[in-house]
Write an enzyme that holds these catalytic residues in place. Sequence first.
Site, PDB file in Angstrom:
ATOM      1  CG  ASP A  12     -27.626 -13.496 -59.310  1.00  0.00           C
ATOM      2  OD1 ASP A  12     -27.723 -14.128 -58.169  1.00  0.00           O
ATOM      3  OD2 ASP A  12     -27.189 -14.308 -60.365  1.00  0.00           O
ATOM      4  CB  CYS A  52     -25.871 -17.381 -54.213  1.00  0.00           C
ATOM      5  SG  CYS A  52     -24.703 -15.923 -53.476  1.00  0.00           S
TER       6      CYS A  52
END
Length: 82
Positions: A12, A52
């Site tokens: 992430d 993201c």
Amino acid sequence: LDGRRFDLVIVDPPKLAPNKKSLMRATSAYMRYNSLALRLVKPNGLLLSFTCSAAMTQSGQFTTIIKESAIKAKRQITLIRE
């Protein structure tokens, strides 16, 4: 990591592609992170990989990057969700 493997590995990273101009660099980074992470996943374990970066999501390349990372890491994968 001394040959250790894990049931679950999460990738992430921060936003790597803030715009379309940075997609090439971001693609390279995602490939590197995911292929390294896949080497840490036990057989039948899970890799959760996230982006993201809207530019990456909109490009439609993220799934391909994961698949190519698996080839690079010499691992078989099953995509659970895109």
